[in-house]
Write a protein that holds these residues in place. Structure first.
Motif, PDB file in Angstrom:
ATOM      1  N   SER A  41       0.819  -1.208   0.000  1.00 47.84           N
ATOM      2  CA  SER A  41       0.000   0.000   0.000  1.00 47.84           C
ATOM      3  C   SER A  41       0.858   1.267   0.000  1.00 47.84           C
ATOM      4  CB  SER A  41      -0.937   0.012   1.209  1.00 47.84           C
ATOM      5  OG  SER A  41      -0.207   0.224   2.396  1.00 47.84           O
ATOM      6  N   GLY A  42       2.134   1.122   0.361  1.00 49.67           N
ATOM      7  CA  GLY A  42       3.045   2.261   0.360  1.00 49.67           C
ATOM      8  C   GLY A  42       2.994   3.079   1.636  1.00 49.67           C
ATOM      9  N   ASP A  43       2.323   2.592   2.650  1.00 48.66           N
ATOM     10  CA  ASP A  43       2.200   3.299   3.926  1.00 48.66           C
ATOM     11  C   ASP A  43       3.350   2.883   4.839  1.00 48.66           C
ATOM     12  OD1 ASP A  43       1.467   4.580   6.197  1.00 48.66           O
ATOM     13  OD2 ASP A  43      -0.467   3.580   6.438  1.00 48.66           O
ATOM     14  N   GLN A  44       4.354   3.756   4.967  1.00 50.54           N
ATOM     15  CA  GLN A  44       5.536   3.376   5.739  1.00 50.54           C
ATOM     16  C   GLN A  44       5.241   3.232   7.227  1.00 50.54           C
ATOM     17  OE1 GLN A  44       8.892   5.985   6.055  1.00 50.54           O
ATOM     18  NE2 GLN A  44      10.189   4.358   6.810  1.00 50.54           N
ATOM     19  N   GLU A  45       4.404   4.097   7.755  1.00 54.32           N
ATOM     20  CA  GLU A  45       4.101   4.034   9.190  1.00 54.32           C
ATOM     21  C   GLU A  45       3.401   2.727   9.536  1.00 54.32           C
ATOM     22  OE1 GLU A  45       1.726   6.736  12.404  1.00 54.32           O
ATOM     23  OE2 GLU A  45       2.883   7.752  10.838  1.00 54.32           O
ATOM     24  N   ALA A  46       2.436   2.331   8.716  1.00 49.54           N
ATOM     25  CA  ALA A  46       1.734   1.067   8.937  1.00 49.54           C
ATOM     26  C   ALA A  46       2.682  -0.115   8.769  1.00 49.54           C
ATOM     27  CB  ALA A  46       0.563   0.929   7.986  1.00 49.54           C
ATOM     28  N   ALA A  47       3.576  -0.015   7.781  1.00 43.89           N
ATOM     29  CA  ALA A  47       4.539  -1.094   7.540  1.00 43.89           C
ATOM     30  C   ALA A  47       5.502  -1.231   8.710  1.00 43.89           C
ATOM     31  CB  ALA A  47       5.310  -0.831   6.246  1.00 43.89           C
ATOM     32  N   THR A  48       5.952  -0.104   9.255  1.00 41.91           N
ATOM     33  CA  THR A  48       6.861  -0.131  10.399  1.00 41.91           C
ATOM     34  C   THR A  48       6.178  -0.745  11.613  1.00 41.91           C
ATOM     35  OG1 THR A  48       7.900   1.888   9.569  1.00 41.91           O
ATOM     36  CG2 THR A  48       8.389   1.273  11.828  1.00 41.91           C
ATOM     37  N   THR A  49       4.940  -0.352  11.846  1.00 39.65           N
ATOM     38  CA  THR A  49       4.178  -0.908  12.969  1.00 39.65           C
ATOM     39  C   THR A  49       3.972  -2.408  12.797  1.00 39.65           C
ATOM     40  OG1 THR A  49       3.007   1.196  13.125  1.00 39.65           O
ATOM     41  CG2 THR A  49       2.052  -0.667  14.305  1.00 39.65           C
ATOM     42  N   ALA A  50       3.611  -2.829  11.599  1.00 42.91           N
ATOM     43  CA  ALA A  50       3.388  -4.251  11.323  1.00 42.91           C
ATOM     44  C   ALA A  50       4.681  -5.040  11.473  1.00 42.91           C
ATOM     45  CB  ALA A  50       2.815  -4.426   9.923  1.00 42.91           C
ATOM     46  N   LEU A  51       5.789  -4.431  11.045  1.00 41.48           N
ATOM     47  CA  LEU A  51       7.083  -5.103  11.154  1.00 41.48           C
ATOM     48  C   LEU A  51       7.476  -5.283  12.621  1.00 41.48           C
ATOM     49  CD1 LEU A  51       9.524  -6.220   9.594  1.00 41.48           C
ATOM     50  CD2 LEU A  51      10.549  -3.961   9.730  1.00 41.48           C
ATOM     51  N   ARG A  52       7.235  -4.256  13.439  1.00 38.98           N
ATOM     52  CA  ARG A  52       7.540  -4.357  14.871  1.00 38.98           C
ATOM     53  C   ARG A  52       6.701  -5.439  15.541  1.00 38.98           C
ATOM     54  NH1 ARG A  52       7.723   1.621  15.824  1.00 38.98           N
ATOM     55  NH2 ARG A  52       9.872   2.215  15.394  1.00 38.98           N
ATOM     56  N   ALA A  53       5.482  -5.606  15.073  1.00 37.07           N
ATOM     57  CA  ALA A  53       4.613  -6.645  15.627  1.00 37.07           C
ATOM     58  C   ALA A  53       5.036  -8.035  15.157  1.00 37.07           C
ATOM     59  CB  ALA A  53       3.167  -6.387  15.230  1.00 37.07           C
ATOM     60  N   SER A  77      15.280  -9.418   7.784  1.00 30.58           N
ATOM     61  CA  SER A  77      16.202  -8.516   7.102  1.00 30.58           C
ATOM     62  C   SER A  77      15.605  -7.988   5.804  1.00 30.58           C
ATOM     63  CB  SER A  77      17.514  -9.250   6.818  1.00 30.58           C
ATOM     64  OG  SER A  77      18.378  -8.446   6.071  1.00 30.58           O
ATOM     65  N   ARG A  78      15.029  -8.880   5.028  1.00 26.53           N
ATOM     66  CA  ARG A  78      14.463  -8.477   3.732  1.00 26.53           C
ATOM     67  C   ARG A  78      13.256  -7.561   3.907  1.00 26.53           C
ATOM     68  NH1 ARG A  78      15.169 -14.088   0.234  1.00 26.53           N
ATOM     69  NH2 ARG A  78      17.444 -13.990   0.203  1.00 26.53           N
ATOM     70  N   LEU A  79      12.418  -7.884   4.898  1.00 31.52           N
ATOM     71  CA  LEU A  79      11.256  -7.029   5.152  1.00 31.52           C
ATOM     72  C   LEU A  79      11.693  -5.654   5.648  1.00 31.52           C
ATOM     73  CD1 LEU A  79       8.712  -9.493   6.790  1.00 31.52           C
ATOM     74  CD2 LEU A  79       8.487  -8.346   4.587  1.00 31.52           C
ATOM     75  N   ALA A  80      12.678  -5.636   6.554  1.00 31.96           N
ATOM     76  CA  ALA A  80      13.150  -4.368   7.107  1.00 31.96           C
ATOM     77  C   ALA A  80      13.732  -3.486   6.016  1.00 31.96           C
ATOM     78  CB  ALA A  80      14.186  -4.626   8.192  1.00 31.96           C
ATOM     79  N   SER A  81      14.473  -4.082   5.092  1.00 33.45           N
ATOM     80  CA  SER A  81      15.069  -3.279   4.020  1.00 33.45           C
ATOM     81  C   SER A  81      13.986  -2.747   3.083  1.00 33.45           C
ATOM     82  CB  SER A  81      16.108  -4.092   3.242  1.00 33.45           C
ATOM     83  OG  SER A  81      15.498  -5.180   2.596  1.00 33.45           O
ATOM     84  N   ARG A  82      12.922  -3.529   2.864  1.00 36.72           N
ATOM     85  CA  ARG A  82      11.829  -3.060   2.012  1.00 36.72           C
ATOM     86  C   ARG A  82      11.043  -1.937   2.688  1.00 36.72           C
ATOM     87  NH1 ARG A  82       8.522  -8.084   0.368  1.00 36.72           N
ATOM     88  NH2 ARG A  82       7.240  -6.525  -0.657  1.00 36.72           N
ATOM     89  N   VAL A  83      10.858  -2.051   4.014  1.00 39.05           N
ATOM     90  CA  VAL A  83      10.162  -0.986   4.746  1.00 39.05           C
ATOM     91  C   VAL A  83      10.995   0.271   4.722  1.00 39.05           C
ATOM     92  CG1 VAL A  83       9.380  -0.270   7.036  1.00 39.05           C
ATOM     93  CG2 VAL A  83       8.821  -2.553   6.211  1.00 39.05           C
ATOM     94  N   LYS A  84      12.287   0.116   4.901  1.00 44.58           N
ATOM     95  CA  LYS A  84      13.197   1.277   4.896  1.00 44.58           C
ATOM     96  C   LYS A  84      13.193   1.942   3.523  1.00 44.58           C
ATOM     97  CE  LYS A  84      17.947   2.541   6.000  1.00 44.58           C
ATOM     98  NZ  LYS A  84      19.291   2.032   6.318  1.00 44.58           N
ATOM     99  N   ALA A  85      13.072   1.151   2.469  1.00 42.01           N
ATOM    100  CA  ALA A  85      13.082   1.698   1.113  1.00 42.01           C
ATOM    101  C   ALA A  85      11.838   2.552   0.833  1.00 42.01           C
ATOM    102  CB  ALA A  85      13.184   0.581   0.093  1.00 42.01           C
ATOM    103  N   LEU A  86      10.772   2.349   1.601  1.00 42.44           N
ATOM    104  CA  LEU A  86       9.548   3.135   1.391  1.00 42.44           C
ATOM    105  C   LEU A  86       9.785   4.622   1.672  1.00 42.44           C
ATOM    106  CD1 LEU A  86       6.715   0.942   2.967  1.00 42.44           C
ATOM    107  CD2 LEU A  86       7.081   1.429   0.565  1.00 42.44           C
ATOM    108  N   SER A  87      10.689   4.914   2.624  1.00 43.69           N
ATOM    109  CA  SER A  87      10.928   6.302   3.000  1.00 43.69           C
ATOM    110  C   SER A  87      11.716   7.053   1.916  1.00 43.69           C
ATOM    111  CB  SER A  87      11.681   6.382   4.333  1.00 43.69           C
ATOM    112  OG  SER A  87      12.962   5.797   4.178  1.00 43.69           O
ATOM    113  N   ALA A  88      12.468   6.312   1.120  1.00 38.50           N
ATOM    114  CA  ALA A  88      13.298   6.951   0.099  1.00 38.50           C
ATOM    115  C   ALA A  88      12.501   7.374  -1.119  1.00 38.50           C
ATOM    116  CB  ALA A  88      14.383   5.982  -0.349  1.00 38.50           C
TER     117      ALA A  88
END
Length: 88
Positions: A41-53, A77-88
């Motif tokens: 969906s491209g929502d970094q905040e939601a992705a970060t929250t979901a990743l932390r969970a 690792s792969r999910l974290a890098s994809r979430v981080k890439a959303l901010s760029a």
């Protein structure tokens, strides 16, 4: 077919463990799917929250022997890098 009392008991235990492990694996997949959907969906905040969970759930799977340690690390690792890439 199990013949001895010990092998019969092990068969019963294995069936119970299979159910528990199946439920745990399903739960992990659900958490990972939520991260994937947030990334899509491209929502970094939601992705970060979901990743932390998802992180503790995945690591719990490692300690319970449902998922291999390296598999869990690779997925995180792969999910974290994809979430981080959303901010760029």
């Amino acid at each position: 077919m199990a013949n001895t009392p010990q092998s019969k008991k092990r068969a019963r235990q294995n069936e119970r463990r299979q159910d528990v492990n199946k439920a745990r694996r399903s739960r992990i997949r659900t958490y990972l799917r939520k991260v994937e959907e947030a990334i899509a969906s491209g929502d970094q905040e939601a992705a970060t929250t979901a990743l932390r969970a998802a992180q503790p759930e995945l690591m719990r799977g490692v300690t319970k022997g449902v998922v291999h340690k390296n598999t869990a690390s690779r997925k995180m690792s792969r999910l974290a890098s994809r979430v981080k890439a959303l901010s760029a």
